[in-house]
Design a protein around this motif. Structure first.
Motif, PDB file in Angstrom:
ATOM      1  N   ASP A  57     -34.153 -23.920  14.129  1.00 20.05           N
ATOM      2  CA  ASP A  57     -34.556 -25.043  14.975  1.00 20.05           C
ATOM      3  C   ASP A  57     -33.352 -25.941  15.254  1.00 20.05           C
ATOM      4  OD1 ASP A  57     -36.441 -26.320  16.472  1.00 20.05           O
ATOM      5  OD2 ASP A  57     -37.192 -27.565  14.835  1.00 20.05           O
ATOM      6  N   VAL A  58     -32.167 -25.338  15.383  1.00 15.58           N
ATOM      7  CA  VAL A  58     -30.950 -26.102  15.623  1.00 15.58           C
ATOM      8  C   VAL A  58     -30.952 -26.625  17.056  1.00 15.58           C
ATOM      9  CG1 VAL A  58     -28.428 -25.969  15.764  1.00 15.58           C
ATOM     10  CG2 VAL A  58     -29.636 -24.773  13.941  1.00 15.58           C
ATOM     11  N   LYS A  59     -30.712 -27.930  17.201  1.00 17.75           N
ATOM     12  CA  LYS A  59     -30.643 -28.547  18.523  1.00 17.75           C
ATOM     13  C   LYS A  59     -29.528 -29.577  18.522  1.00 17.75           C
ATOM     14  CE  LYS A  59     -35.413 -27.986  19.811  1.00 17.75           C
ATOM     15  NZ  LYS A  59     -36.621 -28.128  19.087  1.00 17.75           N
ATOM     16  N   VAL A  60     -29.002 -29.901  19.696  1.00 17.91           N
ATOM     17  CA  VAL A  60     -28.009 -30.960  19.830  1.00 17.91           C
ATOM     18  C   VAL A  60     -28.771 -32.278  19.753  1.00 17.91           C
ATOM     19  CG1 VAL A  60     -26.318 -32.031  21.359  1.00 17.91           C
ATOM     20  CG2 VAL A  60     -26.475 -29.533  21.217  1.00 17.91           C
ATOM     21  N   GLY A  61     -28.423 -33.114  18.769  1.00 15.16           N
ATOM     22  CA  GLY A  61     -29.091 -34.407  18.602  1.00 15.16           C
ATOM     23  C   GLY A  61     -28.532 -35.464  19.522  1.00 15.16           C
ATOM     24  N   ASN A  62     -27.208 -35.511  19.640  1.00 14.40           N
ATOM     25  CA  ASN A  62     -26.565 -36.424  20.567  1.00 14.40           C
ATOM     26  C   ASN A  62     -25.112 -36.012  20.749  1.00 14.40           C
ATOM     27  OD1 ASN A  62     -25.229 -37.282  18.284  1.00 14.40           O
ATOM     28  ND2 ASN A  62     -26.391 -39.180  18.084  1.00 14.40           N
ATOM     29  N   PRO A 108     -19.863 -45.130  26.115  1.00 13.31           N
ATOM     30  CA  PRO A 108     -21.275 -44.706  26.099  1.00 13.31           C
ATOM     31  C   PRO A 108     -21.395 -43.188  25.987  1.00 13.31           C
ATOM     32  CG  PRO A 108     -20.601 -45.274  28.327  1.00 13.31           C
ATOM     33  CD  PRO A 108     -19.451 -45.631  27.417  1.00 13.31           C
ATOM     34  N   PRO A 109     -22.482 -42.704  25.377  1.00 15.48           N
ATOM     35  CA  PRO A 109     -22.673 -41.245  25.277  1.00 15.48           C
ATOM     36  C   PRO A 109     -22.836 -40.630  26.669  1.00 15.48           C
ATOM     37  CG  PRO A 109     -24.364 -42.429  24.025  1.00 15.48           C
ATOM     38  CD  PRO A 109     -23.547 -43.449  24.742  1.00 15.48           C
ATOM     39  N   PRO A 110     -22.186 -39.500  26.913  1.00 16.33           N
ATOM     40  CA  PRO A 110     -22.316 -38.851  28.229  1.00 16.33           C
ATOM     41  C   PRO A 110     -23.681 -38.177  28.378  1.00 16.33           C
ATOM     42  CG  PRO A 110     -21.010 -37.494  26.769  1.00 16.33           C
ATOM     43  CD  PRO A 110     -21.291 -38.761  26.022  1.00 16.33           C
ATOM     44  N   LYS A 111     -24.066 -37.928  29.627  1.00 13.26           N
ATOM     45  CA  LYS A 111     -25.274 -37.158  29.888  1.00 13.26           C
ATOM     46  C   LYS A 111     -24.983 -35.704  29.539  1.00 13.26           C
ATOM     47  CE  LYS A 111     -27.020 -39.995  33.637  1.00 13.26           C
ATOM     48  NZ  LYS A 111     -27.401 -40.039  35.044  1.00 13.26           N
ATOM     49  N   TYR A 112     -25.981 -35.022  29.008  1.00  9.58           N
ATOM     50  CA  TYR A 112     -25.804 -33.605  28.698  1.00  9.58           C
ATOM     51  C   TYR A 112     -27.144 -32.893  28.814  1.00  9.58           C
ATOM     52  CZ  TYR A 112     -27.927 -34.334  24.109  1.00  9.58           C
ATOM     53  OH  TYR A 112     -28.795 -34.617  23.096  1.00  9.58           O
ATOM     54  N   ALA A 113     -27.075 -31.594  28.908  1.00 14.13           N
ATOM     55  CA  ALA A 113     -28.283 -30.758  28.937  1.00 14.13           C
ATOM     56  C   ALA A 113     -28.076 -29.641  27.925  1.00 14.13           C
ATOM     57  CB  ALA A 113     -28.497 -30.174  30.323  1.00 14.13           C
ATOM     58  N   GLN A 114     -29.159 -29.120  27.419  1.00 15.62           N
ATOM     59  CA  GLN A 114     -29.048 -27.977  26.523  1.00 15.62           C
ATOM     60  C   GLN A 114     -30.135 -26.974  26.854  1.00 15.62           C
ATOM     61  OE1 GLN A 114     -30.033 -28.629  22.340  1.00 15.62           O
ATOM     62  NE2 GLN A 114     -30.907 -30.609  22.903  1.00 15.62           N
ATOM     63  N   ARG A 115     -29.787 -25.720  26.678  1.00 17.59           N
ATOM     64  CA  ARG A 115     -30.743 -24.636  26.871  1.00 17.59           C
ATOM     65  C   ARG A 115     -30.722 -23.803  25.614  1.00 17.59           C
ATOM     66  NH1 ARG A 115     -29.935 -19.670  30.896  1.00 17.59           N
ATOM     67  NH2 ARG A 115     -27.916 -19.925  29.944  1.00 17.59           N
ATOM     68  N   ILE A 116     -31.875 -23.632  25.030  1.00 21.89           N
ATOM     69  CA  ILE A 116     -31.991 -22.848  23.812  1.00 21.89           C
ATOM     70  C   ILE A 116     -32.626 -21.528  24.194  1.00 21.89           C
ATOM     71  CG2 ILE A 116     -33.069 -22.730  21.543  1.00 21.89           C
ATOM     72  CD1 ILE A 116     -32.964 -25.847  21.600  1.00 21.89           C
ATOM     73  N   GLN A 117     -31.985 -20.432  23.805  1.00 20.86           N
ATOM     74  CA  GLN A 117     -32.476 -19.134  24.230  1.00 20.86           C
ATOM     75  C   GLN A 117     -32.131 -18.070  23.201  1.00 20.86           C
ATOM     76  OE1 GLN A 117     -30.747 -17.690  27.919  1.00 20.86           O
ATOM     77  NE2 GLN A 117     -32.719 -16.876  28.525  1.00 20.86           N
ATOM     78  N   LEU A 118     -33.082 -17.202  22.953  1.00 25.67           N
ATOM     79  CA  LEU A 118     -32.871 -16.014  22.131  1.00 25.67           C
ATOM     80  C   LEU A 118     -32.680 -14.850  23.087  1.00 25.67           C
ATOM     81  CD1 LEU A 118     -33.081 -14.500  19.351  1.00 25.67           C
ATOM     82  CD2 LEU A 118     -35.499 -14.223  19.872  1.00 25.67           C
ATOM     83  N   ILE A 119     -31.595 -14.116  22.909  1.00 21.92           N
ATOM     84  CA  ILE A 119     -31.300 -12.956  23.770  1.00 21.92           C
ATOM     85  C   ILE A 119     -31.089 -11.754  22.873  1.00 21.92           C
ATOM     86  CG2 ILE A 119     -29.706 -11.983  25.455  1.00 21.92           C
ATOM     87  CD1 ILE A 119     -28.949 -14.877  26.211  1.00 21.92           C
ATOM     88  N   ALA A 120     -31.779 -10.664  23.183  1.00 26.24           N
ATOM     89  CA  ALA A 120     -31.584  -9.418  22.441  1.00 26.24           C
ATOM     90  C   ALA A 120     -30.340  -8.746  22.994  1.00 26.24           C
ATOM     91  CB  ALA A 120     -32.797  -8.523  22.585  1.00 26.24           C
ATOM     92  N   ASP A 121     -29.291  -8.720  22.197  1.00 24.63           N
ATOM     93  CA  ASP A 121     -28.010  -8.170  22.631  1.00 24.63           C
ATOM     94  C   ASP A 121     -27.959  -6.661  22.426  1.00 24.63           C
ATOM     95  OD1 ASP A 121     -25.329  -8.312  23.567  1.00 24.63           O
ATOM     96  OD2 ASP A 121     -24.634  -8.239  21.497  1.00 24.63           O
ATOM     97  N   ASN A 122     -28.323  -6.209  21.238  1.00 25.69           N
ATOM     98  CA  ASN A 122     -28.320  -4.777  20.926  1.00 25.69           C
ATOM     99  C   ASN A 122     -29.546  -4.508  20.063  1.00 25.69           C
ATOM    100  OD1 ASN A 122     -27.713  -2.132  20.460  1.00 25.69           O
ATOM    101  ND2 ASN A 122     -26.032  -2.536  19.054  1.00 25.69           N
ATOM    102  N   TYR A 123     -30.610  -4.046  20.674  1.00 27.03           N
ATOM    103  CA  TYR A 123     -31.904  -3.893  20.004  1.00 27.03           C
ATOM    104  C   TYR A 123     -32.388  -2.483  20.304  1.00 27.03           C
ATOM    105  CZ  TYR A 123     -36.088  -6.335  18.166  1.00 27.03           C
ATOM    106  OH  TYR A 123     -37.123  -6.804  17.392  1.00 27.03           O
ATOM    107  N   GLU A 124     -32.390  -1.609  19.296  1.00 23.19           N
ATOM    108  CA  GLU A 124     -32.725  -0.205  19.513  1.00 23.19           C
ATOM    109  C   GLU A 124     -33.707   0.311  18.483  1.00 23.19           C
ATOM    110  OE1 GLU A 124     -29.012   1.930  19.352  1.00 23.19           O
ATOM    111  OE2 GLU A 124     -28.748   1.752  21.511  1.00 23.19           O
TER     112      GLU A 124
END
Length: 170
Positions: free
Chosen positions: A139-144, A152-168
């Motif tokens: 559940d790792v996320k960017v807090g700030n 002042p803190p800059p604006k930012y966006a985050q995308r959390i994604q699980l990608i199957a890289d090598n799944y056989e």
């Protein structure tokens, strides 16, 4: 806290995928996998019947699931008798592609059955699997974001994604 190694260099903005944190899991037990696939080829006379099933872990809703099954070389496409999802025959690579757009609580398991001419059961492996999910094992996320030189803190966006890289399935 994570920061740039050289504070005098600007942050690489404007790039589509800037990975600040990247990690992987190796050696998981099967019960923790987001998706399991089982395949049972059975030769019967002049045909090989192939039953294949998937089962998804409840924690993940999977998007764009693609299960690619190698097929023995043949002039005829496979005869798909039953399928949960869509299929496509790739004659150039001699593969059957089984796609499910979304695996969620309505379809945590599914199956496909197809028939091809007689073939060695080992010719249907390894089965390659691709998918993505909007959450991960952690559940790792960017807090700030804190500027190195204050302000002042800059604006930012985050995308959390699980990608199957090598799944056989081998």
């Amino acid at each position: 806290p994570k920061s740039l190694k050289d504070p005098n260099r600007p942050f690489p903005t404007g790039q589509n995928d800037v990975n600040l944190i990247k990690w992987r899991i190796q050696g998981m037990n099967e019960a923790s996998l987001p998706l399991t696939v089982n395949c049972w080829p059975t030769v019967s006379g002049s045909e090989t019947f192939v039953n294949i099933e998937y089962e998804a872990f409840e924690t993940f809703d999977l998007q764009n699931v693609l299960i690619t099954i190698p097929l023995p070389a043949s002039r005829e496409p496979p005869s798909v008798r039953q399928i949960d999802g869509e299929w496509r025959y790739d004659a150039r690579n001699s593969t059957l592609e089984w796609s499910i757009l979304l695996v969620d609580n309505t379809n945590r398991s599914g199956s496909m059955e197809f028939v091809v001419p007689p073939a060695d059961p080992s010719s249907f492996f390894p089965i390659a699997i691709k998918f993505t999910a909007a959450n991960t094992f952690s559940d790792v996320k960017v807090g700030n974001v804190i500027p190195i030189r204050g302000g002042p803190p800059p604006k930012y966006a985050q995308r959390i994604q699980l990608i199957a890289d090598n799944y056989e399935v081998v």
